[in-house]
Design a protein around this motif. Structure first.
Motif, PDB file in Angstrom:
ATOM      1  N   LEU A  87       0.949  -1.036  -0.058  1.00  0.00           N
ATOM      2  CA  LEU A  87      -0.120   0.520   0.126  1.00  0.00           C
ATOM      3  C   LEU A  87       0.952   1.503  -0.307  1.00  0.00           C
ATOM      4  CD1 LEU A  87      -3.087   0.967  -0.272  1.00  0.00           C
ATOM      5  CD2 LEU A  87      -2.742   0.859   2.459  1.00  0.00           C
ATOM      6  N   ALA A  88       1.515   1.632   0.675  1.00  0.00           N
ATOM      7  CA  ALA A  88       3.001   1.984   1.033  1.00  0.00           C
ATOM      8  C   ALA A  88       3.350   2.413  -1.141  1.00  0.00           C
ATOM      9  CB  ALA A  88       3.761   2.039   1.444  1.00  0.00           C
ATOM     10  N   LEU A  89       3.542   1.928  -1.513  1.00  0.00           N
ATOM     11  CA  LEU A  89       4.514   1.472  -2.750  1.00  0.00           C
ATOM     12  C   LEU A  89       3.497   1.875  -3.428  1.00  0.00           C
ATOM     13  CD1 LEU A  89       5.896  -1.485  -2.806  1.00  0.00           C
ATOM     14  CD2 LEU A  89       6.736   0.600  -2.579  1.00  0.00           C
ATOM     15  N   ARG A  90       2.493   1.834  -3.122  1.00  0.00           N
ATOM     16  CA  ARG A  90       1.361   2.561  -4.211  1.00  0.00           C
ATOM     17  C   ARG A  90       0.196   3.951  -3.027  1.00  0.00           C
ATOM     18  NH1 ARG A  90       0.102   1.506  -9.613  1.00  0.00           N
ATOM     19  NH2 ARG A  90      -1.678   1.418  -9.638  1.00  0.00           N
ATOM     20  N   ALA A  91       1.525   4.576  -3.160  1.00  0.00           N
ATOM     21  CA  ALA A  91       0.715   5.399  -2.137  1.00  0.00           C
ATOM     22  C   ALA A  91       0.038   6.960  -2.928  1.00  0.00           C
ATOM     23  CB  ALA A  91       1.553   6.857  -1.070  1.00  0.00           C
ATOM     24  N   GLY A  92       0.944   6.946  -4.424  1.00  0.00           N
ATOM     25  CA  GLY A  92       0.394   7.881  -4.808  1.00  0.00           C
ATOM     26  C   GLY A  92      -1.686   7.838  -5.024  1.00  0.00           C
ATOM     27  N   GLU A  93      -1.784   6.535  -5.716  1.00  0.00           N
ATOM     28  CA  GLU A  93      -2.903   5.958  -5.832  1.00  0.00           C
ATOM     29  C   GLU A  93      -4.477   5.821  -5.045  1.00  0.00           C
ATOM     30  OE1 GLU A  93       0.046   4.610  -6.700  1.00  0.00           O
ATOM     31  OE2 GLU A  93      -0.294   4.716  -8.784  1.00  0.00           O
ATOM     32  N   LEU A  94      -3.189   5.626  -3.493  1.00  0.00           N
ATOM     33  CA  LEU A  94      -4.377   5.404  -2.392  1.00  0.00           C
ATOM     34  C   LEU A  94      -5.061   6.791  -2.223  1.00  0.00           C
ATOM     35  CD1 LEU A  94      -4.954   3.997   0.191  1.00  0.00           C
ATOM     36  CD2 LEU A  94      -2.635   5.158   1.062  1.00  0.00           C
ATOM     37  N   MET A  95      -3.949   7.921  -1.857  1.00  0.00           N
ATOM     38  CA  MET A  95      -4.723   9.828  -1.744  1.00  0.00           C
ATOM     39  C   MET A  95      -6.152   9.574  -2.547  1.00  0.00           C
ATOM     40  SD  MET A  95      -2.806  10.059   0.412  1.00  0.00           S
ATOM     41  CE  MET A  95      -1.067   8.596   1.358  1.00  0.00           C
ATOM     42  N   ARG A  96      -5.646   9.247  -3.771  1.00  0.00           N
ATOM     43  CA  ARG A  96      -7.601   9.797  -4.531  1.00  0.00           C
ATOM     44  C   ARG A  96      -8.347   8.509  -4.225  1.00  0.00           C
ATOM     45  NH1 ARG A  96      -4.446   7.604  -9.978  1.00  0.00           N
ATOM     46  NH2 ARG A  96      -2.731   9.349 -10.434  1.00  0.00           N
ATOM     47  N   VAL A  97      -8.690   7.767  -3.218  1.00  0.00           N
ATOM     48  CA  VAL A  97      -9.342   7.205  -2.882  1.00  0.00           C
ATOM     49  C   VAL A  97      -9.889   7.495  -1.402  1.00  0.00           C
ATOM     50  CG1 VAL A  97      -9.960   4.928  -4.811  1.00  0.00           C
ATOM     51  CG2 VAL A  97      -8.794   4.890  -2.400  1.00  0.00           C
ATOM     52  N   VAL A  98      -8.941   7.999  -0.380  1.00  0.00           N
ATOM     53  CA  VAL A  98      -9.196   8.108   0.905  1.00  0.00           C
ATOM     54  C   VAL A  98      -9.427   9.125   1.735  1.00  0.00           C
ATOM     55  CG1 VAL A  98      -8.057   6.325   1.343  1.00  0.00           C
ATOM     56  CG2 VAL A  98      -6.840   8.098   1.251  1.00  0.00           C
ATOM     57  N   ASP A  99      -9.573   9.551   2.473  1.00  0.00           N
ATOM     58  CA  ASP A  99      -9.664  11.238   3.335  1.00  0.00           C
ATOM     59  C   ASP A  99      -8.202  11.609   4.255  1.00  0.00           C
ATOM     60  OD1 ASP A  99     -12.411  11.475   2.178  1.00  0.00           O
ATOM     61  OD2 ASP A  99     -13.347  10.935   4.102  1.00  0.00           O
ATOM     62  N   GLN A 155       4.525  12.355   1.972  1.00  0.00           N
ATOM     63  CA  GLN A 155       4.783  13.335   0.582  1.00  0.00           C
ATOM     64  C   GLN A 155       4.245  12.637  -0.504  1.00  0.00           C
ATOM     65  OE1 GLN A 155       9.000  12.220  -0.840  1.00  0.00           O
ATOM     66  NE2 GLN A 155       9.504  13.003   1.641  1.00  0.00           N
ATOM     67  N   ALA A 156       3.274  12.071  -0.233  1.00  0.00           N
ATOM     68  CA  ALA A 156       1.819  11.658  -1.701  1.00  0.00           C
ATOM     69  C   ALA A 156       1.135  12.431  -1.150  1.00  0.00           C
ATOM     70  CB  ALA A 156       1.669   9.466  -2.135  1.00  0.00           C
ATOM     71  N   GLY A 157       0.864  11.831   0.176  1.00  0.00           N
ATOM     72  CA  GLY A 157      -0.522  13.087   0.908  1.00  0.00           C
ATOM     73  C   GLY A 157      -0.032  14.272   1.490  1.00  0.00           C
ATOM     74  N   VAL A 158       1.253  14.970   1.790  1.00  0.00           N
ATOM     75  CA  VAL A 158       0.956  16.232   1.002  1.00  0.00           C
ATOM     76  C   VAL A 158       0.758  16.416   0.124  1.00  0.00           C
ATOM     77  CG1 VAL A 158       2.723  18.235   1.002  1.00  0.00           C
ATOM     78  CG2 VAL A 158       2.699  16.461   2.810  1.00  0.00           C
ATOM     79  N   PRO A 183      -4.831  14.360   4.842  1.00  0.00           N
ATOM     80  CA  PRO A 183      -3.288  14.063   6.063  1.00  0.00           C
ATOM     81  C   PRO A 183      -2.909  13.153   6.680  1.00  0.00           C
ATOM     82  CG  PRO A 183      -5.476  15.186   6.542  1.00  0.00           C
ATOM     83  CD  PRO A 183      -6.006  14.576   4.898  1.00  0.00           C
ATOM     84  N   VAL A 184      -2.006  12.557   6.795  1.00  0.00           N
ATOM     85  CA  VAL A 184      -0.547  11.255   6.501  1.00  0.00           C
ATOM     86  C   VAL A 184      -0.544  11.353   8.333  1.00  0.00           C
ATOM     87  CG1 VAL A 184       0.772   9.758   5.710  1.00  0.00           C
ATOM     88  CG2 VAL A 184      -0.359  10.915   4.437  1.00  0.00           C
ATOM     89  N   GLY A 185      -0.692  10.685   8.877  1.00  0.00           N
ATOM     90  CA  GLY A 185      -0.568  10.403  10.303  1.00  0.00           C
ATOM     91  C   GLY A 185       0.317   9.673  10.793  1.00  0.00           C
ATOM     92  N   VAL A 186       0.876   9.153  11.678  1.00  0.00           N
ATOM     93  CA  VAL A 186       1.725   8.130  12.420  1.00  0.00           C
ATOM     94  C   VAL A 186       1.232   7.389  14.006  1.00  0.00           C
ATOM     95  CG1 VAL A 186       4.277   7.139  12.819  1.00  0.00           C
ATOM     96  CG2 VAL A 186       3.691   8.272  11.184  1.00  0.00           C
ATOM     97  N   CYS A 187       0.736   6.448  14.153  1.00  0.00           N
ATOM     98  CA  CYS A 187       0.035   5.884  14.705  1.00  0.00           C
ATOM     99  C   CYS A 187       0.912   4.452  15.766  1.00  0.00           C
ATOM    100  CB  CYS A 187      -0.917   5.570  15.679  1.00  0.00           C
ATOM    101  SG  CYS A 187      -1.637   4.142  14.405  1.00  0.00           S
ATOM    102  N   GLY A 188       1.900   4.311  15.253  1.00  0.00           N
ATOM    103  CA  GLY A 188       3.054   3.486  15.464  1.00  0.00           C
ATOM    104  C   GLY A 188       3.415   4.101  17.417  1.00  0.00           C
ATOM    105  N   GLU A 189       4.652   2.996  17.656  1.00  0.00           N
ATOM    106  CA  GLU A 189       5.665   3.546  18.363  1.00  0.00           C
ATOM    107  C   GLU A 189       6.889   4.357  17.775  1.00  0.00           C
ATOM    108  OE1 GLU A 189       5.374   2.443  21.992  1.00  0.00           O
ATOM    109  OE2 GLU A 189       3.666   1.976  20.809  1.00  0.00           O
ATOM    110  N   ALA A 190       6.249   4.410  16.947  1.00  0.00           N
ATOM    111  CA  ALA A 190       7.357   5.502  16.414  1.00  0.00           C
ATOM    112  C   ALA A 190       7.704   6.943  16.310  1.00  0.00           C
ATOM    113  CB  ALA A 190       7.883   5.642  14.792  1.00  0.00           C
ATOM    114  N   ALA A 191       6.631   7.480  16.505  1.00  0.00           N
ATOM    115  CA  ALA A 191       5.410   8.306  16.500  1.00  0.00           C
ATOM    116  C   ALA A 191       6.292   9.074  18.149  1.00  0.00           C
ATOM    117  CB  ALA A 191       4.525   8.585  16.662  1.00  0.00           C
TER     118      ALA A 191
END
Length: 550
Positions: free
Chosen positions: A415-427, A470-473, A478-486
């Motif tokens: 899904l990350a590899l298709r991020a550009g296409e993903l942004m067209r179908v999600v809020d 960057q695809a989200g920008v 909006p693109v957030g992070v909810c894993g431990e990395a945050a």
């Protein structure tokens, strides 16, 4: 100069205290010297297993989130009729109760280890169950955190959920383990409690009890037998840091005013008291708490009532709700899990829909009904989405159920590899770095030996995060992070630098991430991101970023 041990810092902060080793597990039992009475020994073993189960249930009541789930699973293991039958069979051969329990659990453990994958955690839980039961039977000290009246640094090979439920942060001032990784239970607990922590620290379990140490959870350094001036300097740094965190408040912003939302990860409606925390809302509400420990699916009305309580607590703020994420690793009696021996790669989350028609729709309806009666800005997202088509299917269903804002979690590299296409179908998109790590590196995040691969500073993981952000920008999504990395104050800057607009974490991590963001400009974040992305490995990425920040 005092000696130092080096590990991976997973929860920032500085603490000074004497080393106290975790209570050791029960070693190998000597061969029995006499045969036991089968009926009597079976009764003794059953009584001990029941006592252990009751103790785990009491601990579960005090725990939340993943720790509560694991403790529940452990208590169910102790009451498993198949295990009790195996113990009785061993006792029938003349084994005394401790040996019967040992042999029965060993047999089950071998099966789980052979199964591999997510079963690794279950095998570790069986070890803990075996140790607790045999300690009761032999009247030995219970493995786990020692009882102390004065503050100390807790040292262990690793920590299990049952070990950490009763940790008192007024007494345990830091955690150091020889094993584990950045997403280990030790790391998660330390961040939630605001304790400095270092994992993967070779040699720490060989340090003598009562040795005074300085633990630096940012650098991963443990200083042994420090001189008085070193202790004084460490205490000054700790006091200055505490004062800075205490003064931290308000929305997340960089030094030049760039907004980065700071949100909470929550695992149950019982955590609604977190509404008092200085956060901008909830970035991840795990809904499994409503479905676990039940024999039937909660009704829509039951779900509405539970969601409404939490939404009321966060009125006026954003709450991001993740739909049910269960599968073969967290089986439910009323959910058909389908085939597959590897839960991480099987029918989990979104993938359960076809075998369980109506399950998702009922949950979406309940969330929408609860949101309609609240002041919350409620967003919904689906876990375990692998393709753009799946993402579009979920957002369509969510919109049809009345949800204005619908998105997905990016946990699968495809899904990350298709991020550009993903942004067209999600809020919106939320990146789950814990699962994204294990799928990127083919490394089970519950296996401590793979901790280096699962470090969220891994440049390959950061590339996937950057690609998605960057695809989200570019698409104004909006693109957030909810894993431990945050929750890592330094890594938070890197995430902001690649374009992440929100960071969601345990409540204990919020002040330090807020302070970290407030000290740098957004351009500085971008520069740090480039440094981390160009590093050859996780350790170098972390070290170079820390050095750059001074």
């Amino acid at each position: 100069m005092s000696d130092q041990l080096s590990g991976t810092g997973v929860s920032p902060g500085i603490a000074v205290g004497p080393v106290v080793q975790m209570g050791l597990p029960i070693g190998e039992l000597p061969e029995p010297t006499a045969r036991g009475d089968a009926q009597l020994e079976t009764q003794r073993a059953n009584r001990a297993l029941d006592e252990v189960a009751r103790d785990l249930e009491r601990r579960q009541e005090r725990a939340t989130g993943t720790a509560a789930e694991v403790l529940f699973a452990q208590s169910m293991m102790a009451r498993d009729p198949v295990l009790l039958d195996a113990v009785a069979a061993e006792a029938a051969t003349g084994r005394p109760a401790p040996h019967a329990v040992n042999a029965a659990i060993r047999g089950f453990r071998e099966q789980l280890v052979a199964a591999g994958g997510y079963m690794a955690e279950r095998a570790a839980d069986l070890d803990d169950l075996r140790n607790r039961c045999i300690a009761r039977l032999l009247h030995l000290p219970m493995p786990g955190v020692p009882d102390r009246d004065d503050p100390f640094v807790l040292v262990a090979g690793d920590l299990a959920p049952a070990d950490t439920v009763d940790l008192d942060p007024a007494l345990v001032v830091a955690l150091v383990t020889e094993r584990g990784g950045a997403t280990s239970h030790t790391a998660i607990i330390a961040k939630a409690m605001g304790l400095p922590a270092v994992v993967t620290c070779p040699g720490i379990t060989a340090v003598r009890e009562e040795t005074r140490v300085i633990v630096d959870g940012s650098t991963g350094l443990v200083t042994l037998d420090p001189a008085d001036d070193q202790v004084a300097a460490a205490q000054r740094r700790a006091a200055a840091r505490a004062e800075l965190l205490e003064s931290s408040s308000g929305p997340g912003r960089t030094l030049d005013g760039q907004r980065v939302e700071l949100l909470l990860n929550l695992g149950s409606t019982s955590e609604a008291d977190a509404a008092d925390v200085d956060a901008e809302g909830v970035g991840l509400l795990r809904t499994e708490f409503l479905f676990l420990d039940r024999t039937t699916e909660p009704t829509v009305d039951e779900q509405v009532e539970a969601y409404a309580r939490l939404f009321a607590a966060f009125g006026g703020r954003k709450v991001v709700v993740r739909t049910l994420d269960v599968g073969a690793d967290k089986p439910l009696p009323f959910v058909e899990p389908g085939p597959g021996d590897n839960p991480a790669l099987g029918l989990r989350g979104w993938r359960l829909g076809e075998r369980n028609p109506g399950l998702l729709e009922r949950q979406l309806d309940a969330i929408a009904a609860a949101a309609a009666g609240s002041q919350c800005d409620t967003w919904v997202m689906a876990p375990m989405i692998a393709t753009v088509e799946e993402a579009a299917a979920f957002t369509d269903r969510a919109h049809a159920a009345g949800h204005a804002t619908a998105g997905v979690m990016v946990e699968v590299p495809s899904l990350a590899l298709r991020a550009g296409e993903l942004m067209r179908v999600v809020d919106f998109v939320s990146i789950g770095t814990n699962d994204l790590s294990q799928y990127t590196f083919a490394a089970d995040r519950l296996v401590g030996e793979l901790g280096d691969l699962l470090d969220p500073w891994q440049p390959a993981l950061l590339e996937l995060v950057a690609r998605t952000a960057q695809a989200g920008v570019a698409a104004h999504v909006p693109v957030g992070v909810c894993g431990e990395a945050a929750s890592d104050p330094y890594l938070a800057l890197v995430l902001a630098g690649v374009g992440c607009s929100s960071l969601s974490m345990a409540r204990g991590s919020l002040p330090q991430v807020r302070v970290s963001l407030a000290g740098v400009t957004v351009q500085r974040c971008r520069d740090l991101a480039q440094i981390a992305l160009a590093a050859p490995d996780a350790r170098t990425a972390r070290a170079k970023t820390a050095a750059e920040l001074g």
